[in-house]
Design a protein around this motif. Sequence first.
Motif, PDB file in Angstrom:
ATOM      1  N   PRO A 158      13.086 -32.670 -58.343  1.00 48.00           N
ATOM      2  CA  PRO A 158      12.525 -31.217 -58.337  1.00 48.00           C
ATOM      3  C   PRO A 158      12.507 -30.689 -59.563  1.00 48.00           C
ATOM      4  CG  PRO A 158      14.456 -31.601 -57.713  1.00 48.00           C
ATOM      5  CD  PRO A 158      14.456 -33.324 -57.689  1.00 48.00           C
ATOM      6  N   ASP A 159      13.780 -30.903 -60.161  1.00 49.68           N
ATOM      7  CA  ASP A 159      14.106 -30.929 -62.151  1.00 49.68           C
ATOM      8  C   ASP A 159      12.835 -31.600 -63.020  1.00 49.68           C
ATOM      9  OD1 ASP A 159      15.830 -28.510 -61.190  1.00 49.68           O
ATOM     10  OD2 ASP A 159      17.173 -30.396 -60.366  1.00 49.68           O
ATOM     11  N   MET A 160      13.171 -30.317 -63.953  1.00 46.07           N
ATOM     12  CA  MET A 160      12.221 -31.140 -65.092  1.00 46.07           C
ATOM     13  C   MET A 160      13.853 -31.458 -65.470  1.00 46.07           C
ATOM     14  SD  MET A 160       9.508 -28.285 -66.231  1.00 46.07           S
ATOM     15  CE  MET A 160       8.463 -27.831 -65.992  1.00 46.07           C
ATOM     16  N   LEU A 161      14.039 -32.724 -65.353  1.00 45.60           N
ATOM     17  CA  LEU A 161      15.129 -33.657 -65.939  1.00 45.60           C
ATOM     18  C   LEU A 161      14.880 -35.040 -67.199  1.00 45.60           C
ATOM     19  CD1 LEU A 161      18.436 -32.989 -64.480  1.00 45.60           C
ATOM     20  CD2 LEU A 161      17.569 -35.732 -63.304  1.00 45.60           C
ATOM     21  N   ASN A 162      15.560 -34.411 -67.512  1.00 39.23           N
ATOM     22  CA  ASN A 162      16.112 -35.070 -69.293  1.00 39.23           C
ATOM     23  C   ASN A 162      17.365 -36.211 -68.739  1.00 39.23           C
ATOM     24  OD1 ASN A 162      13.468 -34.735 -70.658  1.00 39.23           O
ATOM     25  ND2 ASN A 162      14.788 -33.055 -71.084  1.00 39.23           N
ATOM     26  N   VAL A 163      17.637 -37.480 -68.689  1.00 42.82           N
ATOM     27  CA  VAL A 163      18.193 -38.365 -68.805  1.00 42.82           C
ATOM     28  C   VAL A 163      18.331 -39.310 -69.734  1.00 42.82           C
ATOM     29  CG1 VAL A 163      19.256 -40.758 -67.106  1.00 42.82           C
ATOM     30  CG2 VAL A 163      17.345 -39.277 -66.580  1.00 42.82           C
TER      31      VAL A 163
END
Length: 302
Positions: A158-163
């Motif tokens: 649900p987030d603009m997530l970077n891994v």
Amino acid sequence: MAVGYMRYGTFQNAGGDETFLEADRAGGKAFVAANRHNQFTPPTGGGVSVGVGGVGQVGTAGWSYGWGVMGSSIADGGLQAGVVGLGNGSANTGVVGEAHTGSAAWGVWGKSNQGYAGWFSGKVHITGGLTKASGGFKIDHPLDPENKYLVHSFVESPDMLNVYSGNVETDGSGEAVVVLPGYFEALNQDFTYQLTCVGQFAQAIIAEEIQDNRFSIKTDKPSVKVSWQVTGVRQDPYAVRNRISPEEEKSEGERGLYLHPEAYDQPRSSDINYERERAHEIIKSDLQKRAAELFEEHDAKK
């Protein structure tokens, strides 16, 4: 309507005037041009027979309260196409679709019940948002590329997530520093951490959190291999202005309707785009019928 034929062709220069053809007939045509040379075979590049050609700043234009331009191909095969757009100049564009009025305006609409609504052979760039029901990659299977595909799903959030992830080994004092890309803190916020010791039982902690694009790990034993993962939520200017809302209320006109009615055992009439697609099918069916009649009419008069 009277039909005339010119066997040898003609040329006329109207100067600054327009040549205007008009018809007032339900289901009729104002103008028909037929080039019968190889008309029932697909173009092969060895000289294409053209029914109508236009030359100008805009070669051919159509204005309508329905469809401005329609192209229909009635032959089978992957080479044939209802409409082809070729951008042959440097930095040219093959097809442009624009629709700017209302939230339901679609610049380009692709449909297919059995194949693909869109197929892109090459790179694709989207400057705005992208929404989808599912997604993943599909490649030739590395272990059996001639007979199988390998398909994986995207990882969703649900987030603009970077891994970010990697492995590091602590030194004799049980310490290690992980250096992240120089843009990390400019791009990300709200960091989370995961650590896993590899090859032996040991404890590992984040000794110092991210600062100056680096963080440190501490283990209770020396020389421990640690697998790490860090996530961050995008904070770049575009992301800040275009956050994804995990839950959205449907508009008044969409309530009671579905993006995927079949998934909820609902009829096709419950599809959000049902009325639009139904109107499209009616118009398409009529135009295809007229195209077939046109072929039959002119074949009978050869």
